[in-house]
Design a protein around this motif. Structure first.
Motif, PDB file in Angstrom:
ATOM      1  N   LEU A  85       0.650  -1.245  -0.140  1.00 30.63           N
ATOM      2  CA  LEU A  85      -0.111   0.050  -0.139  1.00 30.63           C
ATOM      3  C   LEU A  85       0.901   1.085  -0.048  1.00 30.63           C
ATOM      4  O   LEU A  85       0.263   2.207   0.288  1.00 30.63           O
ATOM      5  CB  LEU A  85      -0.883   0.054   1.090  1.00 30.63           C
ATOM      6  N   HIS A  86       2.305   1.272  -0.376  1.00 25.56           N
ATOM      7  CA  HIS A  86       2.898   2.409  -0.207  1.00 25.56           C
ATOM      8  C   HIS A  86       2.388   3.516  -1.156  1.00 25.56           C
ATOM      9  O   HIS A  86       2.809   4.697  -0.688  1.00 25.56           O
ATOM     10  CB  HIS A  86       4.497   1.980  -0.704  1.00 25.56           C
ATOM     11  N   GLU A  87       1.667   3.549  -2.223  1.00 24.15           N
ATOM     12  CA  GLU A  87       1.325   4.554  -2.858  1.00 24.15           C
ATOM     13  C   GLU A  87      -0.086   5.196  -2.249  1.00 24.15           C
ATOM     14  O   GLU A  87      -0.113   6.292  -2.682  1.00 24.15           O
ATOM     15  CB  GLU A  87       1.032   3.920  -4.635  1.00 24.15           C
ATOM     16  N   VAL A  88      -0.812   4.506  -1.594  1.00 22.33           N
ATOM     17  CA  VAL A  88      -2.116   5.152  -0.966  1.00 22.33           C
ATOM     18  C   VAL A  88      -1.835   5.157   0.595  1.00 22.33           C
ATOM     19  O   VAL A  88      -2.630   6.133   0.956  1.00 22.33           O
ATOM     20  CB  VAL A  88      -2.959   4.200  -1.431  1.00 22.33           C
ATOM     21  N   TRP A  89      -1.101   4.559   1.181  1.00 21.25           N
ATOM     22  CA  TRP A  89      -0.667   4.854   2.702  1.00 21.25           C
ATOM     23  C   TRP A  89       0.485   5.264   3.035  1.00 21.25           C
ATOM     24  O   TRP A  89       1.647   4.568   2.780  1.00 21.25           O
ATOM     25  CB  TRP A  89      -1.111   3.457   3.325  1.00 21.25           C
ATOM     26  N   HIS A  90       0.676   6.414   3.487  1.00 19.75           N
ATOM     27  CA  HIS A  90       1.713   7.198   3.835  1.00 19.75           C
ATOM     28  C   HIS A  90       1.853   7.574   5.395  1.00 19.75           C
ATOM     29  O   HIS A  90       1.634   8.501   5.992  1.00 19.75           O
ATOM     30  CB  HIS A  90       2.013   8.473   3.262  1.00 19.75           C
ATOM     31  N   ALA A  91       1.853   6.534   6.292  1.00 21.94           N
ATOM     32  CA  ALA A  91       1.879   6.697   7.780  1.00 21.94           C
ATOM     33  C   ALA A  91       2.978   7.319   8.221  1.00 21.94           C
ATOM     34  O   ALA A  91       4.219   7.029   7.441  1.00 21.94           O
ATOM     35  CB  ALA A  91       1.752   5.373   8.482  1.00 21.94           C
ATOM     36  N   PRO A  92       3.233   8.017   9.338  1.00 23.45           N
ATOM     37  CA  PRO A  92       4.354   8.830   9.722  1.00 23.45           C
ATOM     38  C   PRO A  92       5.218   7.558  10.110  1.00 23.45           C
ATOM     39  O   PRO A  92       4.991   6.188  10.338  1.00 23.45           O
ATOM     40  CB  PRO A  92       3.872   9.331  11.029  1.00 23.45           C
ATOM     41  N   ASP A  93       6.723   7.932  10.223  1.00 25.79           N
ATOM     42  CA  ASP A  93       7.751   6.806  10.465  1.00 25.79           C
ATOM     43  C   ASP A  93       7.676   6.365  11.716  1.00 25.79           C
ATOM     44  O   ASP A  93       7.629   4.780  12.073  1.00 25.79           O
ATOM     45  CB  ASP A  93       8.958   7.492  10.336  1.00 25.79           C
ATOM     46  N   TRP A  94       7.127   7.190  12.870  1.00 22.87           N
ATOM     47  CA  TRP A  94       7.146   6.352  14.023  1.00 22.87           C
ATOM     48  C   TRP A  94       6.106   5.525  14.315  1.00 22.87           C
ATOM     49  O   TRP A  94       6.023   4.642  15.218  1.00 22.87           O
ATOM     50  CB  TRP A  94       6.817   7.629  15.019  1.00 22.87           C
ATOM     51  N   VAL A  95       4.890   5.498  13.307  1.00 25.20           N
ATOM     52  CA  VAL A  95       3.792   4.494  13.473  1.00 25.20           C
ATOM     53  C   VAL A  95       4.442   3.202  13.306  1.00 25.20           C
ATOM     54  O   VAL A  95       3.964   2.257  14.076  1.00 25.20           O
ATOM     55  CB  VAL A  95       2.851   4.512  12.347  1.00 25.20           C
ATOM     56  N   SER A  96       5.297   2.735  12.277  1.00 29.40           N
ATOM     57  CA  SER A  96       5.830   1.544  12.111  1.00 29.40           C
ATOM     58  C   SER A  96       6.702   0.911  13.534  1.00 29.40           C
ATOM     59  O   SER A  96       6.472  -0.121  13.989  1.00 29.40           O
ATOM     60  CB  SER A  96       6.729   1.539  11.022  1.00 29.40           C
ATOM     61  N   LEU A  97       7.539   2.003  14.182  1.00 35.69           N
ATOM     62  CA  LEU A  97       8.169   1.652  15.022  1.00 35.69           C
ATOM     63  C   LEU A  97       7.108   1.135  16.320  1.00 35.69           C
ATOM     64  O   LEU A  97       7.703   0.244  16.985  1.00 35.69           O
ATOM     65  CB  LEU A  97       9.086   2.844  15.641  1.00 35.69           C
ATOM     66  N   VAL A  98       6.148   1.913  16.573  1.00 36.01           N
ATOM     67  CA  VAL A  98       5.293   1.885  17.830  1.00 36.01           C
ATOM     68  C   VAL A  98       4.423   0.276  17.389  1.00 36.01           C
ATOM     69  O   VAL A  98       4.501  -0.490  18.485  1.00 36.01           O
ATOM     70  CB  VAL A  98       4.192   2.810  18.019  1.00 36.01           C
ATOM     71  N   VAL A  99       4.252   0.170  16.293  1.00 32.32           N
ATOM     72  CA  VAL A  99       3.573  -1.136  15.916  1.00 32.32           C
ATOM     73  C   VAL A  99       4.330  -2.314  16.083  1.00 32.32           C
ATOM     74  O   VAL A  99       3.979  -3.343  16.755  1.00 32.32           O
ATOM     75  CB  VAL A  99       2.792  -0.961  14.614  1.00 32.32           C
ATOM     76  N   ILE A 100       5.369  -2.185  15.641  1.00 34.05           N
ATOM     77  CA  ILE A 100       6.306  -3.355  15.627  1.00 34.05           C
ATOM     78  C   ILE A 100       6.698  -3.685  16.922  1.00 34.05           C
ATOM     79  O   ILE A 100       6.776  -4.707  17.432  1.00 34.05           O
ATOM     80  CB  ILE A 100       7.617  -3.111  14.600  1.00 34.05           C
ATOM     81  N   PHE A 101       7.072  -2.456  17.891  1.00 33.86           N
ATOM     82  CA  PHE A 101       7.581  -2.828  19.070  1.00 33.86           C
ATOM     83  C   PHE A 101       6.489  -3.399  20.100  1.00 33.86           C
ATOM     84  O   PHE A 101       6.477  -4.397  20.949  1.00 33.86           O
ATOM     85  CB  PHE A 101       8.011  -1.239  19.888  1.00 33.86           C
TER      86      PHE A 101
END
Length: 323
Positions: A277-293
């Protein structure tokens, strides 16, 4: 090659030299307390490197459009992804050591030399992955689907394939003679005037090929966070540098982390969906960090609170290796 890359390679070389020739000169079986101490040290180095990342990207030492804050968040996210996926690698390495009955006092040596091969192969795979993503946008979908497939596969019980069936191991045994017994910490010996590989070398090759297989999952996962080659490589390598001490901690507590596999599968699925979904979903970088942690912490917490009965691999002993 830029000065920052050369400096990083020198930094890693110094760490490896200190590890093998200063801190672990003598082969021994690390106690759990010792392994925890080294794990804390490697984790501190890995996390502390984010300070250098902040300075490097904030002062323009790296040719990148990322701000210092973005670079730090991407580095920490990549580090966390590789560290969490390395936990699954620990399970497989424990099985390899148990199968070949690698004496516990030589396992650190196998893991150390395995790191050198991992650095070489991962550098090639990372540069190739960045090249493909930069030039072919459709590769985001390929890598995304690969991660989703890996996530699905991780939720299923894998069939136990004897390490002796590994094609690389079969090839080695056809090309060079292999001894039936260990000869201390040596990978090669001279037998009747002919150089022969020891079972320790076979175990090393098995660990090496296993790491390449795991990198097929972990590298696309980090590329789903950032395509900055220096951030991907540095976070990847600093995470696996701590794999050896992490192994001696987790291999003795495998039965306590039954639900971590589900967390790892969810992490791969999350990054895979993010890439698709890289073309339609541009979540802030910190979202990935929070979700993965959050996913990793959740898996560890559930495993500790609701332990499931699983069969831990047999501890390697001084018994003769399998032929």
């Amino acid at each position: 090659m830029s000065a920052i890359w050369i400096g990083f390679f020198c930094f890693v070389a110094i760490l490896l030299f200190l590890d093998l020739f200063v801190l672990n000169r003598k082969d021994h079986v690390p106690r759990t307390s010792e392994a925890l101490k080294w794990t804390a040290m490697w984790t501190t180095i890995g996390l502390g490197f984010s300070g250098f990342v902040y300075l490097a990207y904030g002062n323009g030492w790296v040719d990148s459009e990322l701000t210092a804050n973005q670079a730090v968040i991407n580095y920490l996210t990549g580090y966390l992804v590789e560290l969490s996926l390395s936990m699954d690698n620990v399970f497989v390495i424990a099985l390899i050591f148990a199968y070949f009955r690698v004496p516990a006092m030589y396992q650190h040596r196998v893991l150390f030399w395995g790191i050198l091969g991992a650095i070489f192969f991962r550098l090639i795979m990372i540069l190739a992955g960045v090249y493909l993503l930069d030039r072919f946008d459709w590769m985001f979908y390929v890598f995304g689907l690969l991660l989703l497939y890996s996530a699905l596969k991780m939720t299923k019980d894998a069939e136990d394939v004897p390490p002796s069936e590994n094609p690389v191991i079969k090839f080695i045994k056809r090309v060079v003679p292999v001894t039936k017994h260990y000869h201390g910490n040596r990978f090669w010996i001279k037998k009747r005037g002919v150089r022969a590989a020891t079972p320790l070398f076979i175990a090393l090759m098995m660990v090496e090929t296993t790491d390449v297989i795991f990198a097929i999952d972990s590298i696309p996962a980090i590329l789903g966070i950032t395509t900055d080659s220096f951030l991907v490589f540095s976070s990847n390598i600093l995470a696996i540098l701590g794999l050896r001490s992490l192994y001696f901690v987790l291999s003795r507590m495998l039965d306590k982390f039954a639900y971590v596999k589900i967390s790892l599968a969810l992490i791969l699925a999350f990054v895979g969906i993010k890439m698709i979904l890289h073309e339609v979903w541009h979540a802030p970088d910190w979202v990935s960090l929070v979700v993965i942690f959050g996913l990793l912490a959740g898996g560890i917490a559930v495993s500790l609170l609701r332990p499931a009965p699983v069969d831990a691999p047999v501890d390697p002993t001084e018994n003769p290796p399998r032929p």
